[in-house]
Design a protein around this motif. Structure first.
Motif, PDB file in Angstrom:
ATOM      1  N   GLN A  17      -6.157   6.486  -3.494  1.00 51.08           N
ATOM      2  CA  GLN A  17      -4.786   6.240  -3.945  1.00 51.08           C
ATOM      3  C   GLN A  17      -4.311   5.395  -4.582  1.00 51.08           C
ATOM      4  N   TRP A  18      -3.289   5.487  -5.564  1.00 54.13           N
ATOM      5  CA  TRP A  18      -2.813   4.687  -6.240  1.00 54.13           C
ATOM      6  C   TRP A  18      -3.663   4.348  -7.743  1.00 54.13           C
ATOM      7  N   GLY A  19      -4.676   5.042  -7.659  1.00 55.22           N
ATOM      8  CA  GLY A  19      -5.798   4.650  -8.384  1.00 55.22           C
ATOM      9  C   GLY A  19      -6.673   3.372  -7.897  1.00 55.22           C
TER      10      GLY A  19
ATOM     11  N   HIS B 108       0.877  -1.244  -0.075  1.00 54.07           N
ATOM     12  CA  HIS B 108       0.084  -0.051  -0.060  1.00 54.07           C
ATOM     13  C   HIS B 108       0.771   1.144   0.049  1.00 54.07           C
ATOM     14  N   THR B 109       1.425   1.408  -1.082  1.00 51.21           N
ATOM     15  CA  THR B 109       2.302   2.845  -1.172  1.00 51.21           C
ATOM     16  C   THR B 109       2.527   3.001  -2.836  1.00 51.21           C
ATOM     17  N   PHE B 110       2.663   4.178  -2.901  1.00 52.89           N
ATOM     18  CA  PHE B 110       3.124   4.482  -4.451  1.00 52.89           C
ATOM     19  C   PHE B 110       3.808   3.781  -5.147  1.00 52.89           C
ATOM     20  N   VAL B 111       3.726   3.565  -6.302  1.00 52.12           N
ATOM     21  CA  VAL B 111       4.708   2.520  -7.309  1.00 52.12           C
ATOM     22  C   VAL B 111       6.353   3.105  -7.071  1.00 52.12           C
ATOM     23  N   ALA B 112       6.318   4.265  -6.631  1.00 53.85           N
ATOM     24  CA  ALA B 112       7.767   4.747  -6.632  1.00 53.85           C
ATOM     25  C   ALA B 112       8.509   3.960  -5.677  1.00 53.85           C
TER      26      ALA B 112
ATOM     27  N   CYS C 205     -10.977   1.246   0.629  1.00 55.34           N
ATOM     28  CA  CYS C 205     -10.522   2.721   1.117  1.00 55.34           C
ATOM     29  C   CYS C 205     -10.637   3.857  -0.004  1.00 55.34           C
ATOM     30  N   PHE C 206     -10.918   5.110   0.443  1.00 52.27           N
ATOM     31  CA  PHE C 206     -10.465   6.438  -0.183  1.00 52.27           C
ATOM     32  C   PHE C 206     -10.098   7.670   0.437  1.00 52.27           C
ATOM     33  N   LEU C 207      -9.654   8.493  -0.226  1.00 53.07           N
ATOM     34  CA  LEU C 207      -9.279   9.705   0.608  1.00 53.07           C
ATOM     35  C   LEU C 207     -10.370  10.976   0.152  1.00 53.07           C
ATOM     36  N   LEU C 208     -10.755  11.545   1.626  1.00 49.40           N
ATOM     37  CA  LEU C 208     -11.532  12.663   1.510  1.00 49.40           C
ATOM     38  C   LEU C 208     -10.529  13.923   1.357  1.00 49.40           C
ATOM     39  N   PRO C 209     -10.961  14.977   1.094  1.00 55.07           N
ATOM     40  CA  PRO C 209     -10.395  16.204   0.833  1.00 55.07           C
ATOM     41  C   PRO C 209      -9.549  16.494   2.114  1.00 55.07           C
ATOM     42  N   MET C 210      -8.294  16.743   2.179  1.00 49.62           N
ATOM     43  CA  MET C 210      -7.437  17.105   3.176  1.00 49.62           C
ATOM     44  C   MET C 210      -6.196  18.144   2.701  1.00 49.62           C
ATOM     45  N   ASN C 211      -6.842  19.380   3.101  1.00 44.90           N
ATOM     46  CA  ASN C 211      -5.810  20.507   2.507  1.00 44.90           C
ATOM     47  C   ASN C 211      -6.029  21.674   3.364  1.00 44.90           C
ATOM     48  N   THR C 212      -5.053  22.639   3.370  1.00 45.29           N
ATOM     49  CA  THR C 212      -5.259  23.920   4.121  1.00 45.29           C
ATOM     50  C   THR C 212      -6.160  24.818   3.139  1.00 45.29           C
ATOM     51  N   SER C 213      -6.800  24.656   2.134  1.00 45.91           N
ATOM     52  CA  SER C 213      -7.690  25.505   1.573  1.00 45.91           C
ATOM     53  C   SER C 213      -8.959  25.288   2.086  1.00 45.91           C
ATOM     54  N   LEU C 214      -9.244  24.209   2.668  1.00 43.94           N
ATOM     55  CA  LEU C 214     -10.447  23.970   3.223  1.00 43.94           C
ATOM     56  C   LEU C 214     -10.695  24.855   4.371  1.00 43.94           C
ATOM     57  N   THR C 215     -11.998  25.497   4.469  1.00 42.58           N
ATOM     58  CA  THR C 215     -12.561  26.037   5.594  1.00 42.58           C
ATOM     59  C   THR C 215     -13.277  24.987   6.512  1.00 42.58           C
ATOM     60  N   ASN C 216     -13.653  25.516   7.870  1.00 43.13           N
ATOM     61  CA  ASN C 216     -14.341  24.511   8.639  1.00 43.13           C
ATOM     62  C   ASN C 216     -15.877  24.297   8.094  1.00 43.13           C
ATOM     63  N   ASP C 217     -16.438  25.541   7.435  1.00 37.77           N
ATOM     64  CA  ASP C 217     -17.843  25.136   6.696  1.00 37.77           C
ATOM     65  C   ASP C 217     -17.509  23.949   5.711  1.00 37.77           C
TER      66      ASP C 217
END
Ligand code: PLP
Length: 374
Positions: free
Chosen positions: A317-319, A86-90, A345-357
Motif C-alpha cells: 500500500q502507498w508504495g 498509514h493512509t493514502f496521501v489523499a 506489511c503487504f497486500l494479498l489479492p482480495m477481490n470477488t474475481s477470486l475463486t476458492n481454488d
C-alpha cells in the motif's frame, strides 16, 4: 501448475455484470444524460439509505469529498488536523489544500489510527481528526469519539476503503460530521474511473457542499458562493447505483475469502494476519484489502518474489511508505511503529474475481515458502 492471479483484475469489474452495465451505458449515452441528471440524486438517496445517514452527495472522488467537508467545517489556515500516517496521501493532501497543517500520528497493531497516540499531538490549534477506516476495518469509534468530545474536535472519517463496514452496527463514515467514500475502480464498489461521495447527517454541511461541488451554483446561472467542479459523472452514478444494489453479495464473498486465508495461514508463525470475520463482536469488516505482515522485514521481498514467480500478484500500500515518509511533503515526524510496519506489511489479492481454488493456491504457495505442510 502455475496459476496467474493478478493482484487486481480490473476487467472483472465490468465482466461481473456486463449485460446490466452495457444496458446502463447505452441508455445514458443515447439520452445524452452525462452531467447531473436524476441518476445522481437517485444514487445519493440510495447510498444515504444504505448507510442509514441523512445525506449523501456524489462528488468527483474521495479526496475532494474530504477537502469539501473540511472547508465546509471552516477548517483552514492556522488549524491543525490529525490523521494516521498509514493512509493514502489523499487524506493528508485534503487537509493541506485547505491551508491547515496535516499532523500524522501512529497506527496501531490493527493498522488503524492509534487512538492512544492522538492526545500527545493535540495542541491549541487542533481542530479535527480524520481517522482512515483502513482495509475495510473500522476504528474503535467509542474511544475516538471520547477523545473528540474531550478536546472539542471535529471528526471527519476517511471511509474510502470501508463502505458497508460497521462498528456496533453503525456504518463506517456515519460517526462524525462528514465522511468521504471512494469509488476508484479497485474499491469494493468501483466505477470505471474516478468517483466519490460525501456523506453527512448535518444539514448545514450538506447545503454547503451541495453548492461547492458544482461551482457554487444553486442552479445553472445562479452562483451563490465560491466552489469548484467536483461532480460525480451521471454515467458513474447510474453504474454505482446498480452495483450498490448487488454489493451485499460481494461483502459476503470478501468475508468468505478472508476466512479461507485466516484458516489456511493461521499456524504460520512468521506471518501476522488481519483479524478474521466475527472475531470482534462490535466490528463488521468488509475486507477492502487483506493486509498481512511478515514478522521479519527481511522476509517480505523474498516472499513477494516467490509469490510472483508462482503467478501471484501482491502490492505494498502507498508504495510501501507512510505519508510522513515522503520527503517532498515536508512532514518531518518520527513514527517508529508505523515505519517498522511499513517495512513488513503487504497486500494479498482480495477481490470477488477470486475463486476458492485461487485462494487455496495462494495459501499453498505461502505455506511452501515457509516450509509448512499442506
Ligand atoms: C484511504 C484512502 N483515502 C483516500 C483515498 C482517495 O480516494 P480517491 O482516489 O477517490 O480520491 C483512497 C483511494 O485510493 C484511499 O485508499
Amino acid at each position: 501448475m502455475i496459476k496467474n492471479i493478478p493482484f487486481f483484475n480490473y476487467s472483472h469489474i465490468f465482466g461481473q455484470y456486463q449485460i446490466e452495465i452495457e444496458r446502463i451505458i447505452l441508455d445514458i449515452s443515447k439520452r445524452g444524460a452525462f452531467i447531473m441528471q436524476h441518476e445522481v440524486k437517485a444514487f445519493e438517496d440510495n447510498l444515504a439509505k444504505y448507510l442509514n445517514s441523512n445525506y449523501a452527495l456524489g462528488v468527483g472522488n474521495c479526496t475532494d469529498a474530504l477537502f469539501l467537508a473540511l472547508k465546509a467545517a471552516n477548517i483552514g489556515n492556522g488549524d491543525e488536523v490529525i490523521f494516521s500516517s498509514h493512509t493514502f496521501v489523499a487524506t493528508a493532501s485534503a487537509i493541506y489544500h485547505t491551508g491547515a497543517k496535516p499532523i500524522p500520528v501512529e497506527c496501531g497493531t490493527d493498522h488503524l489510527i492509534d487512538i492512544s497516540s492522538i492526545e500527545s499531538s493535540i495542541t491549541s490549534k487542533t481542530k479535527a481528526i480524520i481517522p482512515t477506516q483502513l482495509n475495510g476495518q473500522v476504528c474503535n469509534m467509542d474511544e475516538l469519539q471520547r477523545v473528540c468530545n474531550k478536546y472539542n474536535l471535529i471528526l471527519i472519517e476517511d471511509a474510502a476503503q470501508s463502505l458497508g463496514a460497521k462498528y456496533k452496527n453503525k456504518s463506517a463514515g456515519t460517526f462524525g460530521l462528514a465522511s468521504g467514500y471512494s469509488f476508484y475502480p479497485a474499491k469494493v464498489v468501483g466505477c470505471f474511473g474516478d468517483g466519490g461521495a460525501l456523506v453527512t447527517n448535518d444539514e448545514d454541511i450538506y447545503n454547503k457542499v451541495f453548492l461547492t461541488r458544482d461551482h457554487g451554483r444553486a442552479k445553472i446561472g445562479e452562483v451563490v458562493t465560491w466552489g469548484m467542479n467536483s461532480r460525480l459523472d451521471n454515467m458513474h452514478a447510474a453504474i454505482l447505483d446498480f452495483k450498490l444494489s448487488k454489493y451485499d453479495l460481494d461483502i459476503v464473498r470478501r468475508r468468505e475469502i478472508a476466512s479461507i486465508y485466516n484458516e489456511g495461514l493461521k499456524d504460520i508463525k512468521e506471518l501476522i494476519l488481519p483479524s478474521p470475520p466475527n472475531s470482534n463482536q462490535y466490528k463488521f469488516e468488509i475486507y477492502q484489502n487483506y493486509e498481512v505482515e511478515v514478522v521479519k522485514a527481511s522476509e517480505r521481498e523474498l516472499l513477494r518474489s516467490f509469490l510472483n514467480q508462482n503467478g501471484i500478484g501482491t502490492i505494498l500500500q502507498w508504495g510501501g511508505k507512510a505519508v510522513h515518509e515522503f520527503e517532498g511533503l515536508g512532514l518531518k515526524y518520527s513514527l517508529p511503529f508505523t515505519e517498522d510496519l511499513m517495512r513488513r506489511c503487504f497486500l494479498l489479492p482480495m477481490n470477488t474475481s477470486l475463486t476458492n481454488d485461487d485462494v487455496n493456491y495462494i495459501i499453498d504457495i505461502i505455506r511452501k515458502y515457509f516450509n509448512y505442510g499442506h
